[in-house]
Scaffold this motif. Structure first.
Motif, PDB file in Angstrom:
ATOM      1  N   TYR A  78     -52.184 -72.118-105.002  1.00 21.25           N
ATOM      2  CA  TYR A  78     -53.004 -71.842-103.999  1.00 21.25           C
ATOM      3  C   TYR A  78     -52.992 -70.272-103.967  1.00 21.25           C
ATOM      4  CZ  TYR A  78     -52.307 -76.714-102.896  1.00 21.25           C
ATOM      5  OH  TYR A  78     -51.963 -77.814-102.999  1.00 21.25           O
ATOM      6  N   ARG A  79     -54.298 -69.542-103.402  1.00 17.55           N
ATOM      7  CA  ARG A  79     -54.447 -68.195-103.291  1.00 17.55           C
ATOM      8  C   ARG A  79     -55.232 -67.906-102.018  1.00 17.55           C
ATOM      9  NH1 ARG A  79     -54.094 -63.537-106.719  1.00 17.55           N
ATOM     10  NH2 ARG A  79     -55.872 -61.976-106.127  1.00 17.55           N
ATOM     11  N   GLY A  80     -54.812 -67.058-101.038  1.00 13.67           N
ATOM     12  CA  GLY A  80     -55.482 -66.700 -99.872  1.00 13.67           C
ATOM     13  C   GLY A  80     -56.608 -65.703-100.247  1.00 13.67           C
ATOM     14  N   ILE A  81     -57.656 -65.705 -99.871  1.00 15.11           N
ATOM     15  CA  ILE A  81     -58.645 -64.576 -99.938  1.00 15.11           C
ATOM     16  C   ILE A  81     -59.585 -64.584 -98.615  1.00 15.11           C
ATOM     17  CG2 ILE A  81     -59.048 -65.169-102.453  1.00 15.11           C
ATOM     18  CD1 ILE A  81     -61.561 -66.503-101.993  1.00 15.11           C
ATOM     19  N   ASN A  82     -60.387 -63.583 -98.683  1.00 15.04           N
ATOM     20  CA  ASN A  82     -61.274 -63.182 -97.481  1.00 15.04           C
ATOM     21  C   ASN A  82     -62.588 -63.464 -97.821  1.00 15.04           C
ATOM     22  OD1 ASN A  82     -59.445 -62.616 -95.342  1.00 15.04           O
ATOM     23  ND2 ASN A  82     -59.027 -60.641 -96.538  1.00 15.04           N
TER      24      ASN A  82
ATOM     25  N   ASN B 159     -52.060 -62.687-111.686  1.00 14.54           N
ATOM     26  CA  ASN B 159     -52.544 -62.954-110.384  1.00 14.54           C
ATOM     27  C   ASN B 159     -51.435 -63.655-109.595  1.00 14.54           C
ATOM     28  OD1 ASN B 159     -55.647 -62.546-110.936  1.00 14.54           O
ATOM     29  ND2 ASN B 159     -54.895 -63.448-112.722  1.00 14.54           N
ATOM     30  N   SER B 160     -51.522 -63.418-108.345  1.00 17.27           N
ATOM     31  CA  SER B 160     -50.486 -64.119-107.430  1.00 17.27           C
ATOM     32  C   SER B 160     -51.184 -65.319-106.783  1.00 17.27           C
ATOM     33  CB  SER B 160     -50.104 -62.909-106.439  1.00 17.27           C
ATOM     34  OG  SER B 160     -49.263 -63.547-105.672  1.00 17.27           O
TER      35      SER B 160
ATOM     36  N   GLU C  86     -49.872 -73.704 -96.969  1.00 19.00           N
ATOM     37  CA  GLU C  86     -49.515 -72.780 -95.707  1.00 19.00           C
ATOM     38  C   GLU C  86     -49.366 -71.235 -95.773  1.00 19.00           C
ATOM     39  OE1 GLU C  86     -47.817 -75.808 -96.352  1.00 19.00           O
ATOM     40  OE2 GLU C  86     -49.260 -76.890 -95.428  1.00 19.00           O
ATOM     41  N   ARG C  87     -48.466 -71.049 -96.801  1.00 15.94           N
ATOM     42  CA  ARG C  87     -48.543 -69.898 -97.118  1.00 15.94           C
ATOM     43  C   ARG C  87     -49.664 -68.825 -97.673  1.00 15.94           C
ATOM     44  NH1 ARG C  87     -44.275 -66.049 -96.098  1.00 15.94           N
ATOM     45  NH2 ARG C  87     -42.811 -67.813 -96.431  1.00 15.94           N
ATOM     46  N   ALA C  88     -50.320 -69.532 -98.394  1.00 17.71           N
ATOM     47  CA  ALA C  88     -51.737 -69.021 -98.721  1.00 17.71           C
ATOM     48  C   ALA C  88     -52.342 -68.789 -97.589  1.00 17.71           C
ATOM     49  CB  ALA C  88     -52.376 -70.043 -99.690  1.00 17.71           C
ATOM     50  N   ASP C  89     -52.491 -69.528 -96.516  1.00 12.15           N
ATOM     51  CA  ASP C  89     -53.482 -69.069 -95.344  1.00 12.15           C
ATOM     52  C   ASP C  89     -53.093 -67.673 -94.669  1.00 12.15           C
ATOM     53  OD1 ASP C  89     -51.621 -69.621 -93.138  1.00 12.15           O
ATOM     54  OD2 ASP C  89     -52.319 -71.634 -93.116  1.00 12.15           O
ATOM     55  N   GLU C  90     -51.852 -67.233 -94.785  1.00 10.64           N
ATOM     56  CA  GLU C  90     -51.603 -66.057 -94.449  1.00 10.64           C
ATOM     57  C   GLU C  90     -52.131 -64.926 -95.208  1.00 10.64           C
ATOM     58  OE1 GLU C  90     -47.184 -65.841 -94.796  1.00 10.64           O
ATOM     59  OE2 GLU C  90     -47.184 -67.632 -93.589  1.00 10.64           O
ATOM     60  N   PHE C  91     -52.638 -64.994 -96.342  1.00  7.08           N
ATOM     61  CA  PHE C  91     -53.457 -63.950 -97.076  1.00  7.08           C
ATOM     62  C   PHE C  91     -54.902 -63.710 -97.030  1.00  7.08           C
ATOM     63  CE2 PHE C  91     -48.976 -64.373 -98.595  1.00  7.08           C
ATOM     64  CZ  PHE C  91     -48.566 -63.201 -98.588  1.00  7.08           C
TER      65      PHE C  91
ATOM     66  N   ASP D 157     -42.776 -67.783-102.368  1.00  3.61           N
ATOM     67  CA  ASP D 157     -43.020 -68.904-103.195  1.00  3.61           C
ATOM     68  C   ASP D 157     -44.251 -68.923-104.118  1.00  3.61           C
ATOM     69  OD1 ASP D 157     -42.145 -71.249-104.336  1.00  3.61           O
ATOM     70  OD2 ASP D 157     -43.535 -72.555-102.925  1.00  3.61           O
ATOM     71  N   GLU D 158     -43.909 -67.483-104.532  1.00  2.00           N
ATOM     72  CA  GLU D 158     -45.009 -66.819-105.496  1.00  2.00           C
ATOM     73  C   GLU D 158     -44.918 -67.304-107.086  1.00  2.00           C
ATOM     74  OE1 GLU D 158     -46.921 -62.479-106.660  1.00  2.00           O
ATOM     75  OE2 GLU D 158     -45.059 -62.335-105.700  1.00  2.00           O
ATOM     76  N   PHE D 159     -46.041 -67.506-107.511  1.00  2.00           N
ATOM     77  CA  PHE D 159     -46.503 -67.754-108.946  1.00  2.00           C
ATOM     78  C   PHE D 159     -47.084 -66.778-109.713  1.00  2.00           C
ATOM     79  CE2 PHE D 159     -44.987 -71.972-107.506  1.00  2.00           C
ATOM     80  CZ  PHE D 159     -44.438 -72.489-108.495  1.00  2.00           C
TER      81      PHE D 159
END
Length: 154
Positions: free
Chosen positions: A69-73, A97-98, A104-109, A138-140
């Motif tokens: 998962y990756r959080g984006i705007n 790319n991160s 849940e962590r992705a939605d912080e970004f 928990d980065e990949f």
């Protein structure tokens, strides 16, 4: 969503639009400069990648891909190659790319979450690889290229 094609660098201090562009010349110059006096950096990165792949195969012996998962705007912050419908896109990611394995962590970004099925060989590093170091997200770290992704709202 298991399509992934390798690509060359796409962006470095500006879009890399051909071998004769100013941004590309800067990219090559800085890359060459980075090879000297680095204490065998290429060998160290190769060892890290090899160890990462070994550990991934131990942890996921039956899997070929991981859902990451990756959080984006905004989706248009990425290079969209094709809109597939139903919240799915074919996107070209830059070199590294991160992502995170935690939705849940992705939605912080960001306000939206990109979901990608990442082939194990495209995972360069993950933070649990080195115990006691780089804790938190928990980065990949994933090698770029073309990925089919879906986008979801929070």
């Amino acid at each position: 969503m298991r399509h992934c094609y390798c690509q060359h660098a796409r962006h470095h201090a500006g879009p890399l639009q051909g071998r004769h562009s100013e941004a590309y010349e800067l990219y090559v110059t800085e890359g060459t400069r980075g090879l000297y006096a680095t204490n065998a950096l290429e060998a160290q990165l190769d060892l890290l990648y090899t160890y990462c792949q070994y550990e991934l195969l131990q942890a996921h012996p039956e899997e070929t891909h991981l859902s990451l998962y990756r959080g984006i705007n905004r989706i248009d912050e990425h290079e969209i190659l094709e809109t597939l419908g139903g919240g799915r896109y074919r996107v070209l990611f830059n070199n590294l790319n991160s992502f995170t394995s935690s939705r849940e962590r992705a939605d912080e970004f960001g306000d939206y979450i990109l979901i990608a099925e990442v082939p194990l060989p495209k995972i360069f590093f993950f933070n649990r690889l080195l115990p006691g170091m780089l804790k938190g997200e928990d980065e990949f770290v994933v090698v770029g290229g073309v990925y089919e992704v879906s986008i979801s709202t929070l």
